[in-house]
Design a protein around this motif. Sequence first.
Motif, PDB file in Angstrom:
ATOM      1  N   ALA A 157     -34.697  78.487 -64.486  1.00 23.85           N
ATOM      2  CA  ALA A 157     -35.219  78.216 -65.823  1.00 23.85           C
ATOM      3  C   ALA A 157     -36.303  77.149 -65.790  1.00 23.85           C
ATOM      4  N   GLY A 158     -36.135  76.114 -64.968  1.00 25.92           N
ATOM      5  CA  GLY A 158     -37.140  75.057 -64.885  1.00 25.92           C
ATOM      6  C   GLY A 158     -38.471  75.566 -64.384  1.00 25.92           C
ATOM      7  N   VAL A 159     -38.453  76.409 -63.340  1.00 27.20           N
ATOM      8  CA  VAL A 159     -39.700  76.975 -62.817  1.00 27.20           C
ATOM      9  C   VAL A 159     -40.381  77.831 -63.874  1.00 27.20           C
ATOM     10  N   ALA A 160     -39.614  78.689 -64.533  1.00 26.27           N
ATOM     11  CA  ALA A 160     -40.194  79.582 -65.535  1.00 26.27           C
ATOM     12  C   ALA A 160     -40.788  78.804 -66.695  1.00 26.27           C
ATOM     13  N   MET A 161     -40.081  77.793 -67.180  1.00 26.93           N
ATOM     14  CA  MET A 161     -40.561  77.048 -68.336  1.00 26.93           C
ATOM     15  C   MET A 161     -41.793  76.222 -68.007  1.00 26.93           C
ATOM     16  N   ALA A 162     -41.800  75.571 -66.857  1.00 31.49           N
ATOM     17  CA  ALA A 162     -42.966  74.785 -66.469  1.00 31.49           C
ATOM     18  C   ALA A 162     -44.191  75.677 -66.313  1.00 31.49           C
ATOM     19  N   TRP A 163     -43.998  76.835 -65.710  1.00 28.59           N
ATOM     20  CA  TRP A 163     -45.116  77.771 -65.537  1.00 28.59           C
ATOM     21  C   TRP A 163     -45.644  78.247 -66.875  1.00 28.59           C
ATOM     22  N   CYS A 165     -45.469  76.787 -69.880  1.00 28.48           N
ATOM     23  CA  CYS A 165     -46.150  75.741 -70.639  1.00 28.48           C
ATOM     24  C   CYS A 165     -47.509  75.399 -70.036  1.00 28.48           C
ATOM     25  N   LEU A 166     -47.578  75.343 -68.715  1.00 27.41           N
ATOM     26  CA  LEU A 166     -48.862  75.042 -68.086  1.00 27.41           C
ATOM     27  C   LEU A 166     -49.866  76.164 -68.338  1.00 27.41           C
ATOM     28  N   ARG A 167     -49.423  77.414 -68.260  1.00 28.68           N
ATOM     29  CA  ARG A 167     -50.333  78.531 -68.536  1.00 28.68           C
ATOM     30  C   ARG A 167     -50.774  78.527 -69.988  1.00 28.68           C
ATOM     31  N   TRP A 168     -49.837  78.263 -70.899  1.00 35.96           N
ATOM     32  CA  TRP A 168     -50.158  78.241 -72.318  1.00 35.96           C
ATOM     33  C   TRP A 168     -51.126  77.107 -72.643  1.00 35.96           C
ATOM     34  N   SER A 169     -50.975  75.961 -71.957  1.00 33.07           N
ATOM     35  CA  SER A 169     -51.825  74.800 -72.243  1.00 33.07           C
ATOM     36  C   SER A 169     -53.287  75.063 -71.900  1.00 33.07           C
ATOM     37  N   LEU A 170     -53.559  76.029 -71.009  1.00 31.92           N
ATOM     38  CA  LEU A 170     -54.945  76.357 -70.665  1.00 31.92           C
ATOM     39  C   LEU A 170     -55.629  77.168 -71.749  1.00 31.92           C
ATOM     40  N   GLN A 171     -54.858  77.687 -72.717  1.00 34.38           N
ATOM     41  CA  GLN A 171     -55.403  78.563 -73.753  1.00 34.38           C
ATOM     42  C   GLN A 171     -55.533  77.885 -75.110  1.00 34.38           C
ATOM     43  N   VAL A 172     -55.037  76.660 -75.244  1.00 36.35           N
ATOM     44  CA  VAL A 172     -55.068  75.965 -76.529  1.00 36.35           C
ATOM     45  C   VAL A 172     -55.702  74.599 -76.341  1.00 36.35           C
ATOM     46  N   ARG A 173     -55.927  73.913 -77.458  1.00 34.59           N
ATOM     47  CA  ARG A 173     -56.546  72.597 -77.439  1.00 34.59           C
ATOM     48  C   ARG A 173     -55.764  71.649 -78.338  1.00 34.59           C
ATOM     49  N   GLY A 174     -56.163  70.393 -78.293  1.00 33.85           N
ATOM     50  CA  GLY A 174     -55.632  69.412 -79.216  1.00 33.85           C
ATOM     51  C   GLY A 174     -54.199  69.018 -78.931  1.00 33.85           C
ATOM     52  N   LEU A 175     -53.489  68.713 -80.029  1.00 29.17           N
ATOM     53  CA  LEU A 175     -52.137  68.196 -79.902  1.00 29.17           C
ATOM     54  C   LEU A 175     -51.164  69.238 -79.357  1.00 29.17           C
ATOM     55  N   LEU A 176     -51.418  70.510 -79.644  1.00 33.28           N
ATOM     56  CA  LEU A 176     -50.550  71.545 -79.092  1.00 33.28           C
ATOM     57  C   LEU A 176     -50.625  71.551 -77.571  1.00 33.28           C
ATOM     58  N   ARG A 177     -51.836  71.412 -77.055  1.00 29.84           N
ATOM     59  CA  ARG A 177     -51.991  71.358 -75.597  1.00 29.84           C
ATOM     60  C   ARG A 177     -51.288  70.133 -75.020  1.00 29.84           C
ATOM     61  N   ILE A 181     -48.176  70.185 -72.316  1.00 28.54           N
ATOM     62  CA  ILE A 181     -48.235  69.476 -71.037  1.00 28.54           C
ATOM     63  C   ILE A 181     -47.044  68.531 -70.903  1.00 28.54           C
ATOM     64  N   CYS A 182     -46.667  67.879 -72.012  1.00 26.02           N
ATOM     65  CA  CYS A 182     -45.484  67.010 -71.979  1.00 26.02           C
ATOM     66  C   CYS A 182     -44.214  67.814 -71.673  1.00 26.02           C
ATOM     67  N   ILE A 183     -44.089  68.983 -72.307  1.00 23.05           N
ATOM     68  CA  ILE A 183     -42.908  69.811 -72.053  1.00 23.05           C
ATOM     69  C   ILE A 183     -42.876  70.268 -70.603  1.00 23.05           C
ATOM     70  N   ALA A 184     -44.044  70.707 -70.080  1.00 26.49           N
ATOM     71  CA  ALA A 184     -44.106  71.137 -68.682  1.00 26.49           C
ATOM     72  C   ALA A 184     -43.733  69.993 -67.744  1.00 26.49           C
ATOM     73  N   THR A 185     -44.220  68.794 -68.062  1.00 32.71           N
ATOM     74  CA  THR A 185     -43.876  67.631 -67.246  1.00 32.71           C
ATOM     75  C   THR A 185     -42.374  67.384 -67.270  1.00 32.71           C
ATOM     76  N   GLY A 186     -41.780  67.529 -68.452  1.00 40.47           N
ATOM     77  CA  GLY A 186     -40.341  67.361 -68.549  1.00 40.47           C
ATOM     78  C   GLY A 186     -39.584  68.332 -67.670  1.00 40.47           C
ATOM     79  N   TYR A 187     -40.040  69.587 -67.637  1.00 39.31           N
ATOM     80  CA  TYR A 187     -39.334  70.575 -66.819  1.00 39.31           C
ATOM     81  C   TYR A 187     -39.608  70.387 -65.329  1.00 39.31           C
ATOM     82  N   LEU A 188     -40.730  69.815 -64.987  1.00 38.02           N
ATOM     83  CA  LEU A 188     -40.966  69.455 -63.590  1.00 38.02           C
ATOM     84  C   LEU A 188     -39.984  68.366 -63.156  1.00 38.02           C
ATOM     85  N   PHE A 189     -39.697  67.433 -64.058  1.00 36.43           N
ATOM     86  CA  PHE A 189     -38.669  66.438 -63.748  1.00 36.43           C
ATOM     87  C   PHE A 189     -37.293  67.084 -63.659  1.00 36.43           C
TER      88      PHE A 189
END
Length: 395
Positions: A157-163, A165-177, A181-189
């Motif tokens: 689940a951690g690998v899937a979620m981090a992937w 969020c990181l992929r989604w962050s490349l498609q959006v801007r601003g606070l959503l991005r 990135i914060c969520i992906a960082t959390g799952y990397l931890f």
Amino acid sequence: MNGPDYYLPAAATGFALALKVPALVRNWRDPLLRSVTALLALGTSVFFFSAPPTIVRVNRLTGVPNISAPLVYVLLSAFSASCLVLMVNWRGGPAEATRRTSRLWIGGYAAVSLALIALFALGDAPVERLRDLDTYYANTPYIREMIVLYLTGLTVAGVAMAWLCLRWSLQVRGLLRAGLICIATGYLFNLAYATAKFTAVFACWSGRTDLDGLSTDTAPLLASVAAGFTAVGFCLPLAFQRLTDRLEIWSTYRRLGPLWHELRGLGPHGGHTPRLVWWPSAELLVIQRESDIHDGMLCLYPYFDGRVRAGAYAAAVRDGSGPDQAHAVADAVMVTAAVRARAADPEGNALDRDAAAPPAALSGEGPRDLVRMSLALRHSPVVAAARTADRPSAD
């Protein structure tokens, strides 16, 4: 780590959950919103039931040593399932395919949860361990398999979620991005947490005990950091979106001011709209202001002059305004002329004369049109020129 080290991240994810609950109540059919809410609820539960004081209380209440272990592992498995369901819903696609995939993930982790319970029941763990169960029973039949199973599910689940969020962050801007990135960082931890646990367990298998600290000290710390990043990631876009919405509503209220001042006093309440509540919300204040404006325009309909509007529209176009802006300027000029015409007709002769005729319609059909008209009253040179012109007759 002691109780507060677990209860603080539980409170952080619980706070994020509290921010999501109102939206869930309003849109409970939204599968994505349900997935996010389930994720936060399970994350809060995992930290709460992982705290040593809670473990002691649960073990005492049930009378089964270490019963908290399968409870926490099942919660972690459910947490992993919620991550994957969230990934499916974020990815989008046909609704039926999304529901089918979500059911498969939920069913798979439900099977994992049942297996965890069965393995604990088959194993023998008579000595209560509050912090080091994973390493203390790393070589115990069935308990060993239970530990590996829950860590594997958490890793997937951690690998899937981090992937995701990181992929989604490349498609959006601003606070959503930033939130993604914060969520992906959390799952990397979270992945670092699972890695520390696996390393300590593998070391026990080889006869080493000098790495037990990775499981008892390092892993819980990594989990706390992960919870902090995840909570911030979910709260950041939501909190700032609410702030942005508030500012936009108040901006609309302020920008409607010139038109409201122009028409106040013409409606049935004479500019004194009764408040519906003692402490009105920003949305209600905007609605009241729009209502005052529409009431004032109803009183001006007999004085609207289409020729004045046509002339103002042509002047606005010559001044370089686009179609929407030119319509707003023309409406503002016609309203200004109608206000003066009504003031010059205190006996209301125009009302008797034009009662059977349909009033001229404004181009505005919503709040945005009213805002354009209001801004034109304050800033348009065409409106300023019309104000200084001779008063038109009401015919």
